[in-house]
Motif scaffolding. Structure first.
Motif, mmCIF file in Angstrom:
data_model
loop_
_atom_site.group_PDB
_atom_site.id
_atom_site.type_symbol
_atom_site.label_atom_id
_atom_site.label_comp_id
_atom_site.label_asym_id
_atom_site.label_seq_id
_atom_site.Cartn_x
_atom_site.Cartn_y
_atom_site.Cartn_z
ATOM 1 N N LEU A 23 100.561 4.037 42.502
ATOM 2 C CA LEU A 23 99.945 3.272 41.419
ATOM 3 C C LEU A 23 101.030 2.669 40.530
ATOM 4 C CD1 LEU A 23 97.492 2.362 39.719
ATOM 5 C CD2 LEU A 23 97.637 4.558 38.533
ATOM 6 N N PHE A 24 102.065 3.449 40.231
ATOM 7 C CA PHE A 24 103.150 2.977 39.373
ATOM 8 C C PHE A 24 104.208 2.294 40.236
ATOM 9 C CE2 PHE A 24 106.748 3.102 36.544
ATOM 10 C CZ PHE A 24 106.170 2.936 35.290
ATOM 11 N N PRO A 25 104.596 1.069 39.921
ATOM 12 C CA PRO A 25 105.569 0.327 40.734
ATOM 13 C C PRO A 25 107.022 0.756 40.470
ATOM 14 C CG PRO A 25 104.567 -1.098 39.074
ATOM 15 C CD PRO A 25 103.970 0.248 38.909
ATOM 16 N N VAL B 258 96.764 1.847 30.238
ATOM 17 C CA VAL B 258 97.809 2.751 29.748
ATOM 18 C C VAL B 258 99.018 2.722 30.686
ATOM 19 C CG1 VAL B 258 98.380 5.166 29.255
ATOM 20 C CG2 VAL B 258 96.197 4.223 28.500
ATOM 21 N N VAL B 259 98.763 2.731 31.988
ATOM 22 C CA VAL B 259 99.856 2.665 32.963
ATOM 23 C C VAL B 259 100.575 1.320 32.834
ATOM 24 C CG1 VAL B 259 100.451 2.679 35.428
ATOM 25 C CG2 VAL B 259 98.724 4.269 34.555
ATOM 26 N N ALA B 260 99.820 0.245 32.664
ATOM 27 C CA ALA B 260 100.421 -1.084 32.491
ATOM 28 C C ALA B 260 101.305 -1.121 31.250
ATOM 29 C CB ALA B 260 99.331 -2.150 32.397
ATOM 30 N N GLY B 261 100.821 -0.571 30.158
ATOM 31 C CA GLY B 261 101.612 -0.528 28.932
ATOM 32 C C GLY B 261 102.856 0.312 29.086
ATOM 33 N N ALA B 262 102.720 1.447 29.762
ATOM 34 C CA ALA B 262 103.880 2.316 29.990
ATOM 35 C C ALA B 262 104.910 1.611 30.871
ATOM 36 C CB ALA B 262 103.435 3.624 30.637
ATOM 37 N N TYR B 263 104.438 0.930 31.897
ATOM 38 C CA TYR B 263 105.324 0.189 32.799
ATOM 39 C C TYR B 263 106.050 -0.914 32.046
ATOM 40 C CZ TYR B 263 106.610 -2.648 36.918
ATOM 41 O OH TYR B 263 107.270 -3.374 37.871
ATOM 42 N N LEU B 264 105.335 -1.631 31.216
ATOM 43 C CA LEU B 264 105.916 -2.702 30.413
ATOM 44 C C LEU B 264 107.005 -2.145 29.488
ATOM 45 C CD1 LEU B 264 105.558 -5.742 29.551
ATOM 46 C CD2 LEU B 264 104.085 -4.864 27.751
ATOM 47 N N ALA B 265 106.661 -1.109 28.744
ATOM 48 C CA ALA B 265 107.601 -0.527 27.782
ATOM 49 C C ALA B 265 108.787 0.142 28.478
ATOM 50 C CB ALA B 265 106.874 0.481 26.896
ATOM 51 N N LEU B 266 108.517 0.892 29.544
ATOM 52 C CA LEU B 266 109.589 1.588 30.247
ATOM 53 C C LEU B 266 110.564 0.599 30.875
ATOM 54 C CD1 LEU B 266 110.812 4.269 31.134
ATOM 55 C CD2 LEU B 266 109.274 4.234 33.113
ATOM 56 N N THR B 267 110.059 -0.472 31.461
ATOM 57 C CA THR B 267 110.946 -1.468 32.062
ATOM 58 C C THR B 267 111.830 -2.115 31.006
ATOM 59 O OG1 THR B 267 109.383 -1.907 33.861
ATOM 60 C CG2 THR B 267 111.051 -3.576 33.438
ATOM 61 N N LEU B 268 111.238 -2.486 29.873
ATOM 62 C CA LEU B 268 112.039 -3.081 28.800
ATOM 63 C C LEU B 268 113.090 -2.102 28.280
ATOM 64 C CD1 LEU B 268 109.379 -5.043 26.737
ATOM 65 C CD2 LEU B 268 111.308 -5.997 28.004
ATOM 66 N N SER C 45 109.107 -11.859 37.705
ATOM 67 C CA SER C 45 107.779 -12.311 38.124
ATOM 68 C C SER C 45 106.966 -11.175 38.744
ATOM 69 C CB SER C 45 107.889 -13.483 39.102
ATOM 70 O OG SER C 45 108.629 -13.118 40.251
ATOM 71 N N ALA C 46 107.593 -10.342 39.564
ATOM 72 C CA ALA C 46 106.860 -9.205 40.151
ATOM 73 C C ALA C 46 106.477 -8.217 39.056
ATOM 74 C CB ALA C 46 107.708 -8.512 41.215
ATOM 75 N N TRP C 47 107.384 -7.961 38.131
ATOM 76 C CA TRP C 47 107.115 -7.056 37.010
ATOM 77 C C TRP C 47 105.919 -7.557 36.201
ATOM 78 C CZ3 TRP C 47 109.621 -7.980 31.817
ATOM 79 C CH2 TRP C 47 109.282 -6.993 30.895
ATOM 80 N N ALA C 48 105.900 -8.830 35.865
ATOM 81 C CA ALA C 48 104.794 -9.394 35.093
ATOM 82 C C ALA C 48 103.491 -9.333 35.883
ATOM 83 C CB ALA C 48 105.102 -10.835 34.697
ATOM 84 N N GLY C 49 103.550 -9.681 37.156
ATOM 85 C CA GLY C 49 102.349 -9.644 37.995
ATOM 86 C C GLY C 49 101.806 -8.238 38.176
ATOM 87 N N GLN C 50 102.701 -7.286 38.371
ATOM 88 C CA GLN C 50 102.274 -5.897 38.532
ATOM 89 C C GLN C 50 101.671 -5.355 37.242
ATOM 90 O OE1 GLN C 50 106.063 -4.530 39.874
ATOM 91 N NE2 GLN C 50 105.517 -4.681 42.045
ATOM 92 N N THR C 51 102.257 -5.725 36.113
ATOM 93 C CA THR C 51 101.703 -5.303 34.828
ATOM 94 C C THR C 51 100.307 -5.885 34.642
ATOM 95 O OG1 THR C 51 103.922 -5.173 33.881
ATOM 96 C CG2 THR C 51 102.090 -5.288 32.331
ATOM 97 N N ARG C 52 100.156 -7.173 34.927
ATOM 98 C CA ARG C 52 98.853 -7.827 34.821
ATOM 99 C C ARG C 52 97.834 -7.175 35.759
ATOM 100 N NH1 ARG C 52 99.721 -12.558 37.463
ATOM 101 N NH2 ARG C 52 99.043 -11.374 39.250
ATOM 102 N N ASP C 53 98.232 -6.912 36.996
ATOM 103 C CA ASP C 53 97.319 -6.309 37.975
ATOM 104 C C ASP C 53 96.894 -4.898 37.566
ATOM 105 O OD1 ASP C 53 97.523 -8.641 39.435
ATOM 106 O OD2 ASP C 53 98.863 -7.785 40.962
ATOM 107 N N LEU C 54 97.831 -4.129 37.041
ATOM 108 C CA LEU C 54 97.485 -2.784 36.572
ATOM 109 C C LEU C 54 96.450 -2.856 35.448
ATOM 110 C CD1 LEU C 54 101.001 -1.092 36.584
ATOM 111 C CD2 LEU C 54 99.001 -0.312 37.879
#
Length: 133
Positions: free
Chosen positions: A36-38, A99-109, A83-92
């Motif tokens: 689930l988490f990329p 919550v997973v999308a937000g965590a992925y966004l914040a953790l990547t940054l 682009s993959a990061w943004a797309g994966q965040t949007r898809d999540l």
């Protein structure tokens, strides 16, 4: 800072590096188990941020703008992927995993900026004095 005139050979160096980087990214993506988490994209972007910050350590990069172009915007530009990061965040988020999308966004940054800062710090460290060793 003065800009160098753009030459076709410089573009070829970036293109060659980009092709290698894109293939490396594909191999990492293809070898990673489904999750689930990329994690693989996170790792690619963090490693790429660190490596980009460390490029000045390489003597070949300091001596040749073509090597710098092939490795920086070429190899690492092809390897990392916003682009993959943004797309994966949007898809999540669209899939109900906000919550997973937000965590992925914040953790990547956070991890990407930290890796770049660490790489820059390490790249700027003075070399030990060889005369003392």
């Amino acid at each position: 800072m003065t800009r160098r005139p753009l030459r076709a050979v410089d573009v070829l160096f970036v293109a060659a590096g980009g092709a290698v980087g894109a293939v490396l990214r594909h191999l990492v993506d293809a070898s990673a188990p489904d999750s689930l988490f990329p994690w693989q994209t996170l790792a690619i972007n963090v490693v790429g941020a660190f490596a980009l910050a460390m490029l000045p350590v390489l003597a070949a990069v300091r001596r040749s703008h073509r090597v710098a172009a092939a490795l920086g915007p070429g190899l690492l530009g092809g390897f990392t992927t916003v682009s993959a990061w943004a797309g994966q965040t949007r898809d999540l988020a669209a899939g109900g995993h906000v919550v997973v999308a937000g965590a992925y966004l914040a953790l990547t940054l956070a991890a990407g900026l930290s890796a770049a800062a660490l790489g820059r710090h390490l790249a700027r460290r003075p070399e030990p004095d060889e005369a003392l060793g």
